[in-house]
Design an enzyme around this catalytic site. Structure first.
Site, mmCIF file in Angstrom:
data_model
loop_
_atom_site.group_PDB
_atom_site.id
_atom_site.type_symbol
_atom_site.label_atom_id
_atom_site.label_comp_id
_atom_site.label_asym_id
_atom_site.label_seq_id
_atom_site.Cartn_x
_atom_site.Cartn_y
_atom_site.Cartn_z
ATOM 1 N N ASN A 130 0.737 -1.161 -0.101
ATOM 2 C CA ASN A 130 -0.130 0.159 0.041
ATOM 3 C C ASN A 130 0.798 1.190 -0.003
ATOM 4 O OD1 ASN A 130 -2.656 1.172 0.030
ATOM 5 N ND2 ASN A 130 -2.402 1.692 2.186
ATOM 6 N N LYS A 186 -5.331 -2.393 6.569
ATOM 7 C CA LYS A 186 -6.175 -1.473 7.587
ATOM 8 C C LYS A 186 -7.629 -0.941 6.883
ATOM 9 C CE LYS A 186 -4.484 2.794 5.469
ATOM 10 N NZ LYS A 186 -4.245 4.299 5.824
ATOM 11 N N SER A 208 -5.134 0.620 17.552
ATOM 12 C CA SER A 208 -6.200 1.631 16.884
ATOM 13 C C SER A 208 -7.214 1.813 18.085
ATOM 14 C CB SER A 208 -6.905 0.899 15.905
ATOM 15 O OG SER A 208 -7.888 1.688 15.431
ATOM 16 N N TYR A 245 -10.679 -6.470 10.937
ATOM 17 C CA TYR A 245 -9.687 -5.539 11.028
ATOM 18 C C TYR A 245 -9.651 -5.270 12.521
ATOM 19 C CZ TYR A 245 -6.868 -1.316 11.559
ATOM 20 O OH TYR A 245 -6.078 -0.491 11.901
ATOM 21 N N LYS A 272 -6.360 -6.443 15.409
ATOM 22 C CA LYS A 272 -5.867 -5.317 16.368
ATOM 23 C C LYS A 272 -5.893 -5.787 17.826
ATOM 24 C CE LYS A 272 -3.952 -2.712 13.525
ATOM 25 N NZ LYS A 272 -2.619 -2.658 13.095
ATOM 26 N N ASN A 303 -8.172 9.089 14.967
ATOM 27 C CA ASN A 303 -8.432 9.348 13.651
ATOM 28 C C ASN A 303 -7.105 10.263 13.167
ATOM 29 O OD1 ASN A 303 -10.687 8.421 14.508
ATOM 30 N ND2 ASN A 303 -11.350 8.950 12.325
ATOM 31 N N ASN A 348 -11.854 6.832 3.959
ATOM 32 C CA ASN A 348 -11.978 7.884 5.421
ATOM 33 C C ASN A 348 -12.193 9.289 4.646
ATOM 34 O OD1 ASN A 348 -9.085 5.951 6.104
ATOM 35 N ND2 ASN A 348 -10.767 5.998 7.593
ATOM 36 N N ARG A 379 -15.552 12.636 15.773
ATOM 37 C CA ARG A 379 -14.164 12.073 15.895
ATOM 38 C C ARG A 379 -13.232 12.558 16.385
ATOM 39 N NH1 ARG A 379 -17.773 8.889 14.832
ATOM 40 N NH2 ARG A 379 -17.594 7.192 13.258
HETATM 41 P P1 NAD Z 1 -0.498 2.387 5.342
HETATM 42 O O1 NAD Z 1 -1.279 1.527 4.599
HETATM 43 O O2 NAD Z 1 -0.159 3.717 4.738
HETATM 44 O O3 NAD Z 1 1.141 1.864 5.917
HETATM 45 C C1 NAD Z 1 1.167 0.309 6.359
HETATM 46 C C2 NAD Z 1 2.261 -0.125 5.365
HETATM 47 O O4 NAD Z 1 2.528 -1.485 5.789
HETATM 48 C C3 NAD Z 1 2.174 0.022 3.901
HETATM 49 O O5 NAD Z 1 3.388 0.796 3.447
HETATM 50 C C4 NAD Z 1 2.174 -1.472 3.601
HETATM 51 O O6 NAD Z 1 2.907 -1.718 2.260
HETATM 52 C C5 NAD Z 1 2.911 -2.285 4.501
HETATM 53 N N1 NAD Z 1 2.614 -3.602 4.784
HETATM 54 C C6 NAD Z 1 1.467 -4.015 4.736
HETATM 55 N N2 NAD Z 1 1.440 -5.240 4.859
HETATM 56 C C7 NAD Z 1 2.866 -5.740 5.137
HETATM 57 C C8 NAD Z 1 3.666 -6.915 5.136
HETATM 58 N N3 NAD Z 1 3.095 -8.117 5.291
HETATM 59 N N4 NAD Z 1 4.878 -6.811 5.146
HETATM 60 C C9 NAD Z 1 5.381 -5.741 5.206
HETATM 61 N N5 NAD Z 1 4.772 -4.567 4.795
HETATM 62 C C10 NAD Z 1 3.541 -4.527 4.959
HETATM 63 O O7 NAD Z 1 -1.255 2.533 6.643
HETATM 64 P P2 NAD Z 1 -0.944 3.549 7.855
HETATM 65 O O8 NAD Z 1 -2.273 4.441 7.719
HETATM 66 O O9 NAD Z 1 0.231 4.209 7.848
HETATM 67 O O10 NAD Z 1 -1.321 2.541 9.129
HETATM 68 C C11 NAD Z 1 -0.039 2.014 9.763
HETATM 69 C C12 NAD Z 1 -0.439 1.234 11.235
HETATM 70 O O11 NAD Z 1 -1.269 1.965 11.932
HETATM 71 C C13 NAD Z 1 -1.406 -0.016 10.434
HETATM 72 O O12 NAD Z 1 -1.114 -1.142 11.240
HETATM 73 C C14 NAD Z 1 -2.666 0.404 10.802
HETATM 74 O O13 NAD Z 1 -3.735 -0.449 11.323
HETATM 75 C C15 NAD Z 1 -2.667 1.403 11.937
HETATM 76 N N6 NAD Z 1 -3.622 2.512 12.211
HETATM 77 C C16 NAD Z 1 -4.140 3.122 11.139
HETATM 78 C C17 NAD Z 1 -4.838 4.068 11.416
HETATM 79 C C18 NAD Z 1 -5.387 5.054 10.188
HETATM 80 O O14 NAD Z 1 -6.391 5.552 9.990
HETATM 81 N N7 NAD Z 1 -4.542 5.489 9.170
HETATM 82 C C19 NAD Z 1 -5.679 4.279 12.459
HETATM 83 C C20 NAD Z 1 -5.302 3.296 13.506
HETATM 84 C C21 NAD Z 1 -4.452 2.559 13.422
HETATM 85 C C1 WQD Z 2 -14.883 9.670 10.302
HETATM 86 C C2 WQD Z 2 -16.245 10.088 10.119
HETATM 87 C C3 WQD Z 2 -17.859 8.689 8.744
HETATM 88 C C4 WQD Z 2 -16.180 9.253 5.065
HETATM 89 C C5 WQD Z 2 -11.774 4.542 10.740
HETATM 90 C C6 WQD Z 2 -11.622 2.807 11.079
HETATM 91 C C7 WQD Z 2 -10.547 2.942 12.488
HETATM 92 C C8 WQD Z 2 -9.525 4.052 12.086
HETATM 93 C C9 WQD Z 2 -9.471 5.089 11.497
HETATM 94 C C10 WQD Z 2 -7.621 2.258 11.674
HETATM 95 C C11 WQD Z 2 -17.412 8.999 10.247
HETATM 96 C C12 WQD Z 2 -17.750 9.861 8.150
HETATM 97 C C13 WQD Z 2 -16.495 9.233 6.529
HETATM 98 C C14 WQD Z 2 -17.263 9.816 4.057
HETATM 99 C C15 WQD Z 2 -18.718 10.478 5.942
HETATM 100 N N1 WQD Z 2 -8.409 3.099 11.169
HETATM 101 N N2 WQD Z 2 -17.585 10.103 6.748
HETATM 102 N N3 WQD Z 2 -18.407 10.359 4.599
HETATM 103 O O1 WQD Z 2 -14.640 5.344 10.652
HETATM 104 O O2 WQD Z 2 -13.815 6.983 12.511
HETATM 105 O O3 WQD Z 2 -12.068 5.157 11.586
HETATM 106 O O4 WQD Z 2 -10.279 4.789 10.211
HETATM 107 O O5 WQD Z 2 -7.460 1.579 12.642
HETATM 108 O O6 WQD Z 2 -10.350 1.843 12.804
HETATM 109 O O7 WQD Z 2 -12.804 2.503 11.217
HETATM 110 O O8 WQD Z 2 -12.948 7.058 10.111
HETATM 111 O O9 WQD Z 2 -12.441 8.532 8.470
HETATM 112 O O10 WQD Z 2 -13.923 6.534 7.832
HETATM 113 O O11 WQD Z 2 -14.948 8.408 9.013
HETATM 114 O O12 WQD Z 2 -19.491 11.148 6.443
HETATM 115 O O13 WQD Z 2 -16.873 9.577 2.939
HETATM 116 O O14 WQD Z 2 -16.554 10.618 8.789
HETATM 117 O O15 WQD Z 2 -19.572 8.337 8.988
HETATM 118 O O16 WQD Z 2 -18.524 9.699 11.029
HETATM 119 P P1 WQD Z 2 -13.531 6.018 11.354
HETATM 120 P P2 WQD Z 2 -13.516 7.625 8.938
#
Ligand code: NAD
Ligand code: WQD
Length: 337
Positions: free
Chosen positions: A36, A85, A125, A149, A153, A179, A199, A231
């Site tokens: 990704n 994710k 998360s 997902y 976690k 978020n 998102n 959020r």
């Molecule tokens: P992202 O997808 O941008 O980054 C994740 C990276 O992991 C990517 O570069 C992907 O290529 C790499 N990857 C996936 N599977 C792999 C594997 N098997 N081996 C090696 N690399 C691998 O996502 P992000 O937003 O930077 O998220 C990073 C971490 O934080 C994730 O674990 C995600 O679940 C967690 N997280 C993200 C959010 C969010 O909203 N972005 C919120 C809470 C938690």
């Molecule tokens: C935020 C708000 C939507 C898109 C997700 C994962 C969570 C974490 C963070 C990884 C909500 C609203 C969204 C759109 C909208 N990721 N929305 N129109 O759902 O809080 O969290 O990302 O761990 O696990 O579930 O984030 O950005 O999707 O939504 O109205 O097109 O925006 O309904 O109220 P969320 P989000």
């Protein structure tokens, strides 16, 4: 001097953390399969910081390739970002999510144990709080998951607790992100979602740049101040500095501990749209539509524990988040492609 190993270091949060680590004088290795992401983010991180890092393409499920990294380099700590994710995708392809996220983490921890690297920061998360009833959410709030997902976690959190029980010399910080939004203020690195964004913020920026006609606001009948979902948005640069704070904490504190990384402030979907429009002087067409299944009305952190123990708190405002999100998107309409 030894390295901090970032799994998933080329991704959205990993690349911003790599930048913060390099700026703090740390040596960094990224191990990412580019599922990704691409190495372009890390090229830009090196350009921005003026320091180089070691960029390895590899999969955490590939024990041999990962073992090679521990064989070749002295590593003092691992920040484990690698994971899939997308909530909807996880429901359609649960086995893939469990294999990649859970089995991948087990693989990583086995090798860390073998090579005596027992300092780990894990990307958890707020999803582990499921549909929490009490706001703000404290680290001791009940945990549950509503999709594969989130389950992955939660399972990893259980595995890390069991691991620490069995081998008490591990030092583990489990960071529960709320978020994450925004981008480095340079506009050179940012979030680069594939296809239609799930998102909110990347969807808004894609409407602003003309890739999408309008934003669907999912639900306007929630029990919140304006009816739309609330959020706890956290600027990715603040989130990155939270990882440095966690590493510093683990130097002093043995054991396993859990931290909410959020601002403590809830903003609604309409608050974000208004702020984005005002700060960037852009109109964001939107339509109020029905709720998205699985969404909760509100979700925001009690970040007091991180403030006290990590001596970390968010610095950036909602205005910073919407300005920097747009700065990244307008300078990179097609992301890194
Ligand atoms: P992202 O997808 O941008 O980054 C994740 C990276 O992991 C990517 O570069 C992907 O290529 C790499 N990857 C996936 N599977 C792999 C594997 N098997 N081996 C090696 N690399 C691998 O996502 P992000 O937003 O930077 O998220 C990073 C971490 O934080 C994730 O674990 C995600 O679940 C967690 N997280 C993200 C959010 C969010 O909203 N972005 C919120 C809470 C938690
Ligand atoms: C935020 C708000 C939507 C898109 C997700 C994962 C969570 C974490 C963070 C990884 C909500 C609203 C969204 C759109 C909208 N990721 N929305 N129109 O759902 O809080 O969290 O990302 O761990 O696990 O579930 O984030 O950005 O999707 O939504 O109205 O097109 O925006 O309904 O109220 P969320 P989000």
């Amino acid at each position: 001097m030894s390295y901090v190993l970032l799994t998933g270091g080329a991704g959205y949060i990993g690349s911003h953390t790599a930048l913060a680590l390099l700026n703090a004088g740390e040596k960094v290795i990224s191990f990412d399969n580019y599922h990704n992401s691409s190495s372009e983010s890390l090229k830009r991180v090196q350009q921005l910081s003026g320091h180089s890092l070691i960029d390895i393409q590899g999969d955490i499920l590939d024990s041999q390739a990962l073992a090679q990294v521990f064989e070749q380099y002295p590593i003092k700590a691992v920040i484990h970002f690698a994971g899939l994710k997308a909530v909807g995708e996880s429901t359609a392809k649960p086995l893939w999510y469990y294999e990649n996220n859970v089995a991948g983490t087990v693989n990583l921890c086995k090798l860390m144990s073998k090579y005596g690297v027992k300092k780990l920061v894990f990307s958890s998360s707020a999803t582990v709080y499921g549909a929490a009833e009490q706001m703000p959410i404290h680290e001791s709030s009940p945990r549950s998951a509503t999709n594969p997902y989130g389950q992955s976690k939660l399972m990893i959190e259980h595995i890390l607790a069991d691991l620490h029980n069995a081998e008490p010399d591990w030092r583990i910080a489990v960071l529960r992100y709320f978020n994450p939004v925004g981008a480095d203020s340079s506009g050179l690195i940012g979030e680069n979602p594939n296809g239609i964004p799930n998102n909110l913020m990347p969807f808004i920026t894609q409407v602003a740049v003309g890739k999408r006609d309008k934003l669907d606001v999912f639900g306007s009948d929630y029990p919140t101040h304006d009816g739309t979902g609330v959020r706890d948005f956290i600027h990715v640069s603040d989130l990155a500095s939270g990882h440095l704070a966690a590493l510093g904490y683990l130097d002093k504190a043995p054991g396993i501990d859990y931290f909410n990384l959020g601002s403590g402030q809830g903003y609604s979907v309409l608050d974000v749209i208004k702020s984005f429009s005002q700060v960037n002087q852009l109109d964001i067409p939107y339509a109020l539509v029905k709720r998205r299944p699985g969404d909760v009305a509100q979700c925001y952190a009690d970040p007091a524990k991180a403030t006290e123990l990590l001596q970390w708190k968010t610095e950036k405002t909602l205005e910073d988040m919407v300005r920097d999100s747009w700065n990244w998107q307008k300078n990179n309409p097609n992301g890194y492609n």
